[in-house]
Scaffold this motif. Structure first.
Motif, short mmCIF file in Angstrom:
data_model
loop_
_atom_site.label_atom_id
_atom_site.label_comp_id
_atom_site.label_asym_id
_atom_site.label_seq_id
_atom_site.Cartn_x
_atom_site.Cartn_y
_atom_site.Cartn_z
N GLY A 1 21.91 1.49 18.28
CA GLY A 1 21.67 2.15 17.00
C GLY A 1 20.53 1.52 16.23
N GLN A 2 20.43 0.20 16.30
CA GLN A 2 19.31 -0.49 15.64
C GLN A 2 17.99 -0.11 16.31
OE1 GLN A 2 20.89 -4.45 16.05
NE2 GLN A 2 21.69 -4.48 13.95
N PHE A 3 18.00 -0.06 17.64
CA PHE A 3 16.79 0.33 18.37
C PHE A 3 16.40 1.76 18.03
CE2 PHE A 3 14.70 1.98 22.26
CZ PHE A 3 13.61 1.11 22.30
N LEU A 4 17.39 2.64 17.99
CA LEU A 4 17.15 4.05 17.63
C LEU A 4 16.55 4.15 16.23
CD1 LEU A 4 17.46 7.10 18.23
CD2 LEU A 4 19.77 6.93 17.29
N LEU B 1 27.21 2.70 16.92
CA LEU B 1 25.86 3.26 16.81
C LEU B 1 25.49 3.47 15.34
CD1 LEU B 1 23.50 4.68 18.60
CD2 LEU B 1 24.58 6.79 17.82
N LEU B 2 26.43 4.03 14.57
CA LEU B 2 26.19 4.26 13.14
C LEU B 2 26.06 2.94 12.38
CD1 LEU B 2 28.67 7.22 12.76
CD2 LEU B 2 26.28 7.31 12.07
N PHE B 3 26.87 1.99 12.75
CA PHE B 3 26.79 0.64 12.20
C PHE B 3 25.38 0.09 12.41
CE2 PHE B 3 28.96 -3.81 12.95
CZ PHE B 3 27.96 -4.44 12.20
N GLY B 4 24.90 0.13 13.64
CA GLY B 4 23.59 -0.41 13.97
C GLY B 4 22.47 0.36 13.30
N TYR B 5 22.56 1.69 13.32
CA TYR B 5 21.49 2.51 12.75
C TYR B 5 21.33 2.25 11.26
CZ TYR B 5 18.43 6.40 11.71
OH TYR B 5 17.34 7.14 11.28
N ASN B 6 22.44 2.27 10.54
CA ASN B 6 22.38 2.16 9.08
C ASN B 6 22.01 0.76 8.61
OD1 ASN B 6 23.17 4.80 7.67
ND2 ASN B 6 24.72 4.64 9.28
N THR B 7 22.25 -0.25 9.42
CA THR B 7 21.81 -1.59 9.04
C THR B 7 20.37 -1.85 9.48
OG1 THR B 7 22.84 -2.48 11.08
CG2 THR B 7 24.12 -2.63 9.05
N LEU C 1 25.49 1.96 -0.65
CA LEU C 1 26.84 1.45 -0.88
C LEU C 1 27.87 2.30 -0.14
CD1 LEU C 1 28.61 -0.59 -2.45
CD2 LEU C 1 28.71 1.08 -4.30
N LEU C 2 27.74 3.64 -0.23
CA LEU C 2 28.67 4.53 0.47
C LEU C 2 28.60 4.32 1.99
CD1 LEU C 2 28.14 7.85 -1.55
CD2 LEU C 2 30.23 6.46 -1.45
N VAL C 3 27.38 4.21 2.51
CA VAL C 3 27.21 3.94 3.94
C VAL C 3 27.86 2.61 4.30
CG1 VAL C 3 25.47 3.29 5.65
CG2 VAL C 3 25.16 5.37 4.31
N GLY C 4 27.73 1.64 3.39
CA GLY C 4 28.33 0.33 3.63
C GLY C 4 29.84 0.38 3.78
N PHE C 5 30.51 1.23 2.96
CA PHE C 5 31.95 1.40 3.11
C PHE C 5 32.28 1.84 4.55
CE2 PHE C 5 32.20 2.62 -1.66
CZ PHE C 5 32.22 1.28 -2.02
N GLY C 6 31.49 2.81 5.04
CA GLY C 6 31.71 3.29 6.41
C GLY C 6 31.42 2.23 7.45
N VAL C 7 30.33 1.47 7.25
CA VAL C 7 29.98 0.41 8.19
C VAL C 7 31.09 -0.63 8.27
CG1 VAL C 7 28.44 -1.57 8.53
CG2 VAL C 7 27.48 0.67 8.03
N GLY C 8 31.67 -1.00 7.11
CA GLY C 8 32.74 -1.99 7.10
C GLY C 8 33.96 -1.54 7.88
N MET C 9 34.36 -0.29 7.70
CA MET C 9 35.51 0.23 8.43
C MET C 9 35.20 0.33 9.92
SD MET C 9 37.24 3.10 5.93
CE MET C 9 38.74 3.12 6.92
N ALA C 10 33.99 0.81 10.25
CA ALA C 10 33.63 0.96 11.66
C ALA C 10 33.49 -0.39 12.35
CB ALA C 10 32.31 1.73 11.78
#
Length: 580
Positions: free
Chosen positions: A167-170, A38-44, A127-136
């Motif tokens: 997450g993207q829809f949200l 969900l976080l992956f989708g939302y932040n992208t 960039l910080l969010v991206g680090f999290g997205v990559g791990m998730a």
């Protein structure tokens, strides 16, 4: 293996609900870990709408295409690093700890963006969010996969894909909710802190993956978790399979060593891993080069290219495509364990190529039939308002025939539509906030990214169809394939390599989209994606085996000698699992 394949044909989607109803703990694990998706989708996805308002607040962002691309793609750049480190971190410290670290990164990134006073601070937060997205992106499906019974593993891993699209829809809903709120884009980007906090708290109450625990000599804990996931009569068989797999891998490790470089060399010298990586990287790169994230990151902008000038209208229409993406993920959950991974991807790619070719034709027709420039209107609109590139033609008897709205925009000017009829000739004027306001004060619409078009509705229709054929196949299946195609010993490392290939491809696509549209137009850009999709289809057919319903150990046996599609398979291989 043939027997197992025939049994998998009988899998019904209701089995997922039956199993999770009898053992609700499984769904709790899947949904808790899936918040990472969900976080992956939302932040992208959130940047698609936030970018429109960031451009309004920071003039330098509005004037510089490359700065817009950096703001959008910096999360992808961070994800490359996060995915690369995530593979090692998963193997060293476990799946659960990797999810917790990703949540901390999501939270920090959201807070930095909320307080941003300049574009570079937004870039740092992205960039910080991206680090999290990559791990998730690699940890969530891996955790779900290792917590799931084999027969419903594909459907449960699809919950991660569903939550990505959810997450993207949200994010589009949140964007619309804050359109008229002071701080618009700050609220849009900051909301992601909430699910990060929720997942962090939930993961503190959940166990580590039983496979990782067993591999690290915590067998009692592993057994305890397996007893909560599997019926009592299946636990011993699962432990026996784990024991055999770990024994073989421990012997292998004694030969290849313990360091990262030793593991990498060992992975690349192992034929199962090499063949798995060939398939895993293929599907990850193909997923990006169909152009999906140009739609998810820039969909409001694309719709403005199609003639919908209003930010709010473009975001509302983009919400449709995002919603279809979420629906497609549900379809994937229903069919991925019945019809298989490979078949869904191949069908999906045929549909994607068809839609991209039609979209290229639609945007080409929209460009060719853009409204003409009214010489008198452009000259008399306001003092010093005429587009500098068009000004020399206002004194001539008639402007060149190739000067229309699209030509005007190519010179970084704006088009103020005809007040009586939007598709009639309008004024080509300087692009500025003052000219935009003056155009609106006359009851007319100001266009700077696209032109009024009778074909605009076709762009919405075929963008929607593109999402419908993408989501059930190429949307979720590549992550499922990568969660089950590697030996346990190398799963974190190989999954990280494949995830990095996904994010590097994503970076190339997202960083070049606006530049491409400026260079070859929207039509040419979609045609390029159609060509890269055709290449991806060929390599999926050539390299990716079917893994539905197979145990991890059976997948390893399937890859030992290298996969070949049935058309290229010698008759001596007929005893293998049939793959179209």
């Amino acid at each position: 293996m043939v027997e197992e394949a025939s049994k998998s044909e009988q899998i019904n989607f209701t089995e997922v609900w039956t199993t999770t109803w009898e053992t609700p703990y499984i769904m709790r694990l899947a949904l808790s870990a899936g918040i990472g998706g969900l976080l992956f989708g939302y932040n992208t996805g959130v940047i698609a709408g936030a970018l429109l308002y960031i451009k309004e607040e920071f003039g330098e962002v509005d004037n510089k295409t490359w700065l817009q691309e950096i703001i959008v793609s910096m999360t992808v750049a961070g994800a490359i690093v996060g995915a690369a480190i995530g593979g090692w971190y998963n193997d060293k410290f476990g799946r659960r700890m990797s999810v917790l670290i990703a949540d901390v990164l999501f939270l920090l990134g959201a807070l930095v963006m909320v307080i941003a006073h300049a574009p570079w601070v937004i870039i740092l937060g992205r960039l910080l969010v991206g680090f999290g997205v990559g791990m998730a992106s690699m940890t969530s499906p891996l955790y779900i996969s290792e917590m799931s019974p084999a027969r419903i593993r594909g459907a449960l891993v699809s919950t991660n894909g569903l939550l990505i699209t959810g997450g993207q829809f949200l994010s589009y809903l949140i964007n619309l909710a804050f359109v008229h709120t002071p701080g618009t884009w700050r609220w849009m980007l900051g909301v992601s802190a909430i699910p990060a906090i929720i997942q962090f708290c939930l993961m503190l109450t959940l166990p580590e993956s039983p496979r990782w625990l067993y591999r690290n000599d915590r067998k009692a804990e592993s057994r305890d978790i397996l007893e909560r996931i599997y019926p009592a009569e299946m636990v011993e068989a699962e432990i026996a399979a784990l024991k055999e797999s770990v024994r073989a891998e421990t012997a292998d490790e004694d030969i290849i060593g313990h360091t990262f470089s030793d593991k990498l060399r060992g992975a690349l010298s192992n034929p199962v891993v090499r063949h798995g990586l060939a398939a895993g990287i293929t599907v990850q790169v193909a997923q990006q080069f169909v152009g999906i994230n140009t739609v998810m990151y820039y969909s409001p902008t694309i719709l403005q290219f199609a003639g919908y000038a209003s930010n709010k209208t473009a975001m509302a229409l983009a919400l449709i495509t995002s919603g279809l993406n979420a629906v497609g993920s549900v379809v994937s959950m229903m069919f991925v364990d019945r019809y298989g991974r490979r078949k869904l991807m191949i069908i999906s790619m045929f549909g994607i190529i068809t839609c991209l070719v039609i979209l290229a034709a639609v945007f080409n027709e929209a460009s060719n039939h853009a409204p003409k420039i009214d010489k008198r209107d452009s000259r008399n609109f306001a003092k010093n308002a005429t587009c500098p590139a068009f000004a020399p033609f206002t004194a001539s008897r008639s402007p060149p025939s190739n000067w229309n709205c699209m030509k005007c925009l190519q010179y970084d000017c704006g088009f103020c539509s005809n007040g009586a009829q939007e598709y009639a000739p309008g004024a080509c004027i300087v692009q500025s906030a003052d000219m935009k306001a003056l155009c609106h004060s006359k009851g007319r619409t100001f266009f700077k990214d696209g032109c009024p078009s009778k074909f605009g509705y076709l762009a919405i229709v075929f963008l929607g169809l593109y999402i419908i054929v993408y989501a059930p196949g190429m949307g979720t299946v590549p992550w499922i394939v990568n969660s089950e195609i590697y030996p346990l010993r190398y799963r974190g490392l190989a999954g990280g390599i494949a995830a990095v290939s996904n994010w590097m491809s994503n970076l190339v696509v997202s960083e070049t989209f606006l530049t491409l549209t400026n260079a070859v137009g929207s039509s040419g850009t979609f045609l390029l994606f159609a060509g890269s999709s055709a290449v991806g289809l060929f390599f999926i057919w050539l390299l990716v085996p079917e893994t539905k319903g197979l145990q991890f150990e059976e997948v390893e046996k399937l890859l030992e000698g290298g996969f070949r599609p049935s058309l290229l398979r010698p008759t001596t291989m007929e005893n293998q699992v049939e793959t179209p």
